[in-house]
Design an enzyme around this catalytic site. Structure first.
Site, PDB file in Angstrom:
ATOM      1  N   PHE A  28       0.825  -1.207   0.000  1.00  0.00           N
ATOM      2  CA  PHE A  28       0.000   0.000   0.000  1.00  0.00           C
ATOM      3  C   PHE A  28       0.862   1.261   0.000  1.00  0.00           C
ATOM      4  O   PHE A  28       0.854   2.048  -0.956  1.00  0.00           O
ATOM      5  CB  PHE A  28      -0.940  -0.054   1.208  1.00  0.00           C
ATOM      6  CG  PHE A  28      -1.599   1.249   1.577  1.00  0.00           C
ATOM      7  CD1 PHE A  28      -2.189   2.045   0.601  1.00  0.00           C
ATOM      8  CD2 PHE A  28      -1.632   1.664   2.895  1.00  0.00           C
ATOM      9  CE1 PHE A  28      -2.799   3.247   0.947  1.00  0.00           C
ATOM     10  CE2 PHE A  28      -2.240   2.851   3.252  1.00  0.00           C
ATOM     11  CZ  PHE A  28      -2.816   3.649   2.271  1.00  0.00           C
ATOM     12  N   THR A  52       1.858  -9.359   1.252  1.00  0.00           N
ATOM     13  CA  THR A  52       0.696  -8.467   1.224  1.00  0.00           C
ATOM     14  C   THR A  52       0.738  -7.507   0.046  1.00  0.00           C
ATOM     15  O   THR A  52      -0.260  -6.847  -0.244  1.00  0.00           O
ATOM     16  CB  THR A  52       0.594  -7.644   2.526  1.00  0.00           C
ATOM     17  OG1 THR A  52       1.787  -6.878   2.704  1.00  0.00           O
ATOM     18  CG2 THR A  52       0.392  -8.553   3.733  1.00  0.00           C
ATOM     19  N   GLY A  53       1.869  -7.417  -0.627  1.00  0.00           N
ATOM     20  CA  GLY A  53       1.982  -6.549  -1.795  1.00  0.00           C
ATOM     21  C   GLY A  53       1.403  -7.201  -3.035  1.00  0.00           C
ATOM     22  O   GLY A  53       1.130  -8.402  -3.073  1.00  0.00           O
ATOM     23  N   LEU A  88      10.468  -0.361   4.015  1.00  0.00           N
ATOM     24  CA  LEU A  88       9.041  -0.407   4.347  1.00  0.00           C
ATOM     25  C   LEU A  88       8.530  -1.836   4.507  1.00  0.00           C
ATOM     26  O   LEU A  88       7.352  -2.026   4.807  1.00  0.00           O
ATOM     27  CB  LEU A  88       8.208   0.285   3.260  1.00  0.00           C
ATOM     28  CG  LEU A  88       8.020   1.803   3.356  1.00  0.00           C
ATOM     29  CD1 LEU A  88       9.341   2.544   3.262  1.00  0.00           C
ATOM     30  CD2 LEU A  88       7.070   2.302   2.274  1.00  0.00           C
ATOM     31  N   ASN A 114      19.777  -6.899   7.631  1.00  0.00           N
ATOM     32  CA  ASN A 114      20.250  -7.053   6.252  1.00  0.00           C
ATOM     33  C   ASN A 114      20.294  -5.725   5.510  1.00  0.00           C
ATOM     34  O   ASN A 114      21.246  -5.437   4.774  1.00  0.00           O
ATOM     35  CB  ASN A 114      19.363  -8.050   5.506  1.00  0.00           C
ATOM     36  CG  ASN A 114      19.594  -9.477   5.940  1.00  0.00           C
ATOM     37  OD1 ASN A 114      20.693  -9.841   6.379  1.00  0.00           O
ATOM     38  ND2 ASN A 114      18.571 -10.310   5.849  1.00  0.00           N
ATOM     39  N   GLY A 117      23.055  -3.546   6.912  1.00  0.00           N
ATOM     40  CA  GLY A 117      24.344  -4.025   6.420  1.00  0.00           C
ATOM     41  C   GLY A 117      24.598  -3.568   4.993  1.00  0.00           C
ATOM     42  O   GLY A 117      25.720  -3.177   4.645  1.00  0.00           O
ATOM     43  N   LYS A 120      25.396   0.116   5.125  1.00  0.00           N
ATOM     44  CA  LYS A 120      26.754   0.319   5.637  1.00  0.00           C
ATOM     45  C   LYS A 120      27.797   0.078   4.548  1.00  0.00           C
ATOM     46  O   LYS A 120      28.729   0.866   4.368  1.00  0.00           O
ATOM     47  CB  LYS A 120      26.998  -0.618   6.820  1.00  0.00           C
ATOM     48  CG  LYS A 120      28.399  -0.545   7.399  1.00  0.00           C
ATOM     49  CD  LYS A 120      28.633  -1.656   8.415  1.00  0.00           C
ATOM     50  CE  LYS A 120      30.105  -1.729   8.818  1.00  0.00           C
ATOM     51  NZ  LYS A 120      30.384  -2.901   9.664  1.00  0.00           N
ATOM     52  N   ARG A 121      27.619  -1.013   3.794  1.00  0.00           N
ATOM     53  CA  ARG A 121      28.577  -1.326   2.717  1.00  0.00           C
ATOM     54  C   ARG A 121      28.598  -0.241   1.654  1.00  0.00           C
ATOM     55  O   ARG A 121      29.651   0.137   1.143  1.00  0.00           O
ATOM     56  CB  ARG A 121      28.231  -2.680   2.087  1.00  0.00           C
ATOM     57  CG  ARG A 121      29.171  -3.081   0.952  1.00  0.00           C
ATOM     58  CD  ARG A 121      28.836  -4.451   0.394  1.00  0.00           C
ATOM     59  NE  ARG A 121      27.584  -4.474  -0.335  1.00  0.00           N
ATOM     60  CZ  ARG A 121      27.456  -4.089  -1.617  1.00  0.00           C
ATOM     61  NH1 ARG A 121      28.496  -3.634  -2.297  1.00  0.00           N
ATOM     62  NH2 ARG A 121      26.290  -4.165  -2.214  1.00  0.00           N
ATOM     63  N   TYR A 160       4.678  -7.392  16.031  1.00  0.00           N
ATOM     64  CA  TYR A 160       4.798  -6.157  15.237  1.00  0.00           C
ATOM     65  C   TYR A 160       5.331  -5.014  16.088  1.00  0.00           C
ATOM     66  O   TYR A 160       6.303  -4.352  15.715  1.00  0.00           O
ATOM     67  CB  TYR A 160       3.434  -5.801  14.659  1.00  0.00           C
ATOM     68  CG  TYR A 160       3.452  -4.609  13.724  1.00  0.00           C
ATOM     69  CD1 TYR A 160       4.120  -4.669  12.497  1.00  0.00           C
ATOM     70  CD2 TYR A 160       2.804  -3.427  14.062  1.00  0.00           C
ATOM     71  CE1 TYR A 160       4.141  -3.586  11.644  1.00  0.00           C
ATOM     72  CE2 TYR A 160       2.811  -2.338  13.206  1.00  0.00           C
ATOM     73  CZ  TYR A 160       3.479  -2.418  12.004  1.00  0.00           C
ATOM     74  OH  TYR A 160       3.494  -1.327  11.154  1.00  0.00           O
TER      75      TYR A 160
END
Length: 332
Positions: A28, A52-53, A88, A114, A117, A120-121, A160
């Site tokens: 959404f 849910t997408g 998101l 993830n 990271g 950061k990279r 959540y």
């Protein structure tokens, strides 16, 4: 002007087209964000596992040379080259995040690790779509960003609520430990076209029930309050937050401070649609907040942002969207 400061932020690449990753981009909020960014001239990589997408949300973008769609679950590492990341990804309605609570927590925690990271990279700026649910069932009203919240860590909503709280912790630890450029937005109730008809949220529930003349389901006596922000306003807030100087990390509340009772919302939707629906009261779910209203003083001051779409105008557009789904027999 604050807006001028945003646009002239020294050292940040806001004056040119960027490559931007949006996780949860087929959902959404994500689909509206992808559309806004593509229309602004950026190249957008949309990542979604389609829990849910839906690709239907991205119909207007699929043929764009500036848009790419990738099926991926961010609880697994992802290797891309981008300038910015909007994180998101996570089911946001109780029906969906409680269906597989362990996966919900993993999406907020492992997914954030993830994406942080990756940022950061790449030395990329990253924004977390956090939530007003970090405030739980609040004792402070309205809720400012300085309020630490009142959350049940072992309740059915904790996957959540606590998942997002942990995600915020991770973002600020990456900031302190690795000097990562982070932004944290706490999103309050948002509504508009592309909401799922069956997501269990009050706006979509009430509209679908009213359009089909089914009883309007209200949990509790309807005196609990919420504040509803139209999706276009919310997306403007996210983009403005991403464009602020590096020193503004957030968290920043994004939502509409206009508060109303759930029973008032139901009656408004019934009247706007001209529905024959009646109210069906049911027991209040465990840990359901009694009040929810954002204090947006920080967003006004730091982002020069406040919602501009009235509830009536936003509902008119949202009702039209669900009417089209009904005519196409897609209200499932």
């Amino acid at each position: 002007m604050i807006h001028d400061k945003i646009l002239t932020n020294v050292g940040y690449r806001s004056g040119r087209a960027k490559q931007i990753l949006v996780t949860g981009g087929a959902g959404f909020l994500g689909s509206h964000l992808c559309e806004r960014l593509v229309n602004a001239g950026h190249e957008v990589l949309c990542v979604d596992n389609f829990y849910t997408g839906s690709k239907r949300n991205l119909t207007a973008l699929l043929d764009s040379s500036r848009f790419e769609l990738i099926r991926h679950d961010i609880t697994f590492p992802l290797y891309l080259e981008v300038d910015e990341i909007y994180n998101l990804a996570c089911p946001a309605s109780p029906i969906h995040y409680q269906y597989d609570p362990v996966q919900t927590t993993k999406t907020s925690v492992h997914g954030s690790i993830n994406m942080l990271g990756l940022a950061k990279r790449l030395k990329a700026r990253i924004l977390l779509a956090s939530t007003s649910e970090v405030y739980g069932d609040p004792e402070v009203h309205p809720q400012p960003e300085t309020y630490w919240g009142r959350v049940n860590p072992i309740g059915p909503r904790a996957c959540y609520d606590e998942g997002k709280r942990c995600a915020e912790t991770l973002f600020f630890d990456y900031r302190r430990q690795h000097n990562l450029s982070i932004k944290v937005a706490r999103i309050f109730n948002t509504y508009g076209p592309r909401m799922l008809p069956n997501d269990g949220r009050v706006v979509s529930n009430f509209i679908v029930q009213a359009l089909t003349n089914e009883p309007i389901t209200i949990y509790g006596d309807g005196s609990q309050t919420r504040s509803f922000c139209f999706v276009d306003d919310l997306i403007s807030g996210l983009v403005r937050l991403m464009e602020t100087p590096d020193s503004l990390t957030g968290p920043v509340n994004l939502g509409n401070p206009a508060e109303l009772e759930i029973l008032e919302l139901a009656q408004l939707i019934i009247d706007m649609i001209g529905s024959k629906s009646v109210i069906d009261f049911k027991p209040l779910p465990t840990d359901d907040p009694k009040q929810r209203q954002p204090d947006i003083a920080k967003a006004k001051e730091e982002l020069d942002w406040a919602p501009s779409v009235s509830l009536h105008d936003g509902l008119t557009k949202t009702i039209a969207y669900f009417e089209n789904l009904l005519m196409a027999d897609e209200l499932v």
